[in-house]
Scaffold this active site. Structure first.
Site, PDB file in Angstrom:
ATOM      1  N   HIS A 129       0.835  -1.202   0.000  1.00  0.00           N
ATOM      2  CA  HIS A 129       0.000   0.000   0.000  1.00  0.00           C
ATOM      3  C   HIS A 129       0.875   1.260   0.000  1.00  0.00           C
ATOM      4  O   HIS A 129       0.485   2.292  -0.555  1.00  0.00           O
ATOM      5  CB  HIS A 129      -0.917   0.035   1.225  1.00  0.00           C
ATOM      6  CG  HIS A 129      -1.990  -1.001   1.209  1.00  0.00           C
ATOM      7  ND1 HIS A 129      -1.773  -2.301   1.634  1.00  0.00           N
ATOM      8  CD2 HIS A 129      -3.285  -0.940   0.815  1.00  0.00           C
ATOM      9  CE1 HIS A 129      -2.899  -2.983   1.509  1.00  0.00           C
ATOM     10  NE2 HIS A 129      -3.825  -2.195   1.012  1.00  0.00           N
ATOM     11  N   ASP A 162      -5.010  -5.996  -7.766  1.00  0.00           N
ATOM     12  CA  ASP A 162      -5.103  -5.283  -6.495  1.00  0.00           C
ATOM     13  C   ASP A 162      -5.235  -3.802  -6.839  1.00  0.00           C
ATOM     14  O   ASP A 162      -5.074  -3.395  -7.998  1.00  0.00           O
ATOM     15  CB  ASP A 162      -3.863  -5.554  -5.645  1.00  0.00           C
ATOM     16  CG  ASP A 162      -4.138  -5.441  -4.147  1.00  0.00           C
ATOM     17  OD1 ASP A 162      -5.181  -4.851  -3.782  1.00  0.00           O
ATOM     18  OD2 ASP A 162      -3.323  -5.912  -3.344  1.00  0.00           O
TER      19      ASP A 162
END
Length: 338
Positions: free
Chosen positions: A177, A249
């Protein structure tokens, strides 16, 4: 071809969101905690999303249990998958709990007309900062066993499965992230360990979708898995024989940033083999994708359909569904014991 899964910003739809939900590239919506106030509001939001989309679309959420459970009030508190075995008396008990937790999770979401939680996590519990107790175990065989039972619970409720994060995110410390993780291990180590739960469940025909990681496996390819033809075409499709959906993702994550802007990332992921692209938490960037990506004449409606919940399997209301009441009781007893 509809390939983009977007998010919305609040617990109601804005005028702009109502407009772009019907865009010919939009395949679905992913929900977050910010989209939830209570059960009534959530059901209304989902209804409005479907109304304004004017087409069949996937509504998903990350609702695994533990720290990754987006909705709380009115939903059963789900254990982290990593607690199931650690805090059970046996692997057999953990397997029963995995199936029960998945059924409760899936049935409560489907009762709100939500199609899927992006689950299960098939990563091994290694050194990763972002995986940890989201993983069933550090052992590849235990992960495959427990994930198989978890998927059985999902399917009993009518929910498709999404194995993530292929070929395994647990053995790199960095969080994709906020960073670009690099795994420098040998291909043999990755294939013989981290990838084994994916291989087992694909062989068992238990994965409807796979989500690749934003990790560079430097001894295999210089690109992160989600942008790599080596991983998605050669390994996932050809070697493992996977024929389901490949869902990227979130391309807003730092692990995708070196590929370029959001439009470039989307094109690269689609070219590599992704069928659906998650574009979250940056509305302006998501709109650049809708404005800049060419609408293909190729149809992927069968892929979208394969990820919709089969609502015919779930008996409502849940309060009168014996599978739900029995599964919830198991989870409550487990929570009291630990």
């Amino acid at each position: 071809m509809r390939s983009i899964i977007l998010d919305v910003q609040g617990d109601t739809l804005s005028t702009e969101e109502k407009e772009y939900l019907a865009h010919p590239l939009v395949a679905g919506v992913i929900l977050f905690t910010r989209n939830f106030s209570n059960l009534v509001q959530l059901k209304e939001l989902v209804q409005q999303i479907r109304l304004h989309a004017k087409q069949q679309l996937i509504i998903g959420v990350d609702h695994e249990g533990g720290r990754v459970q987006r909705f709380r009030d009115g939903f059963t508190e789900l254990p982290a998958c990593g607690d199931l075995l650690v805090k059970s008396e046996s692997i057999e008990q953990a397997m029963l709990l995995a199936k029960a937790s998945a059924f409760v999770m899936a049935s409560e979401l489907i009762a709100c007309d939500i199609d899927l939680s992006f689950a299960p996590v098939l990563d091994l519990n290694g050194i990763s900062d972002v995986i940890k107790e989201r993983s069933f175990s550090s052992d590849k065989l235990e992960v495959a066993q427990l994930a198989s039972c978890y998927i059985d619970g999902m399917r009993l409720a009518g929910m498709p499965s999404t194995g993530k994060h292929f070929p395994g995110h647990g053995s790199v410390k960095a969080d994709s992230h906020i960073a670009l993780p690099v795994d420098n291990r040998s291909s043999e180590d990755i294939f013989n360990n981290d990838m084994q739960p994916f291989k087992t469940l694909i062989n068992n025909n238990q994965l409807d979708a796979v989500m690749p990681s934003h990790v560079v496996y430097s001894q295999c390819d210089e690109l992160p898995c989600g942008f790599s033809e080596f991983w998605l075409q050669k390994i996932l499709k050809q070697t493992l024989g996977f024929t389901g959906a490949i869902i990227s993702d979130d391309i807003s994550m730092h692990g995708a940033s070196f590929v370029g802007n959001h439009l470039s990332r989307t094109k690269a992921a689609l070219d590599a083999g992704c069928d659906l692209i998650l574009a979250c938490n940056d509305p302006a960037a998501a709109l650049t994708i809708l404005d800049g990506l060419q609408v293909s004449n190729k149809s992927n409606e069968s892929i979208i359909t394969s990820l919709l919940a089969d609502k015919s399997k779930l008996s409502l209301p849940l309060s009168k569904n014996s599978n739900w009441t029995d599964s919830k009781r198991l989870l409550l007893e487990f929570a009291e014991r630990v």
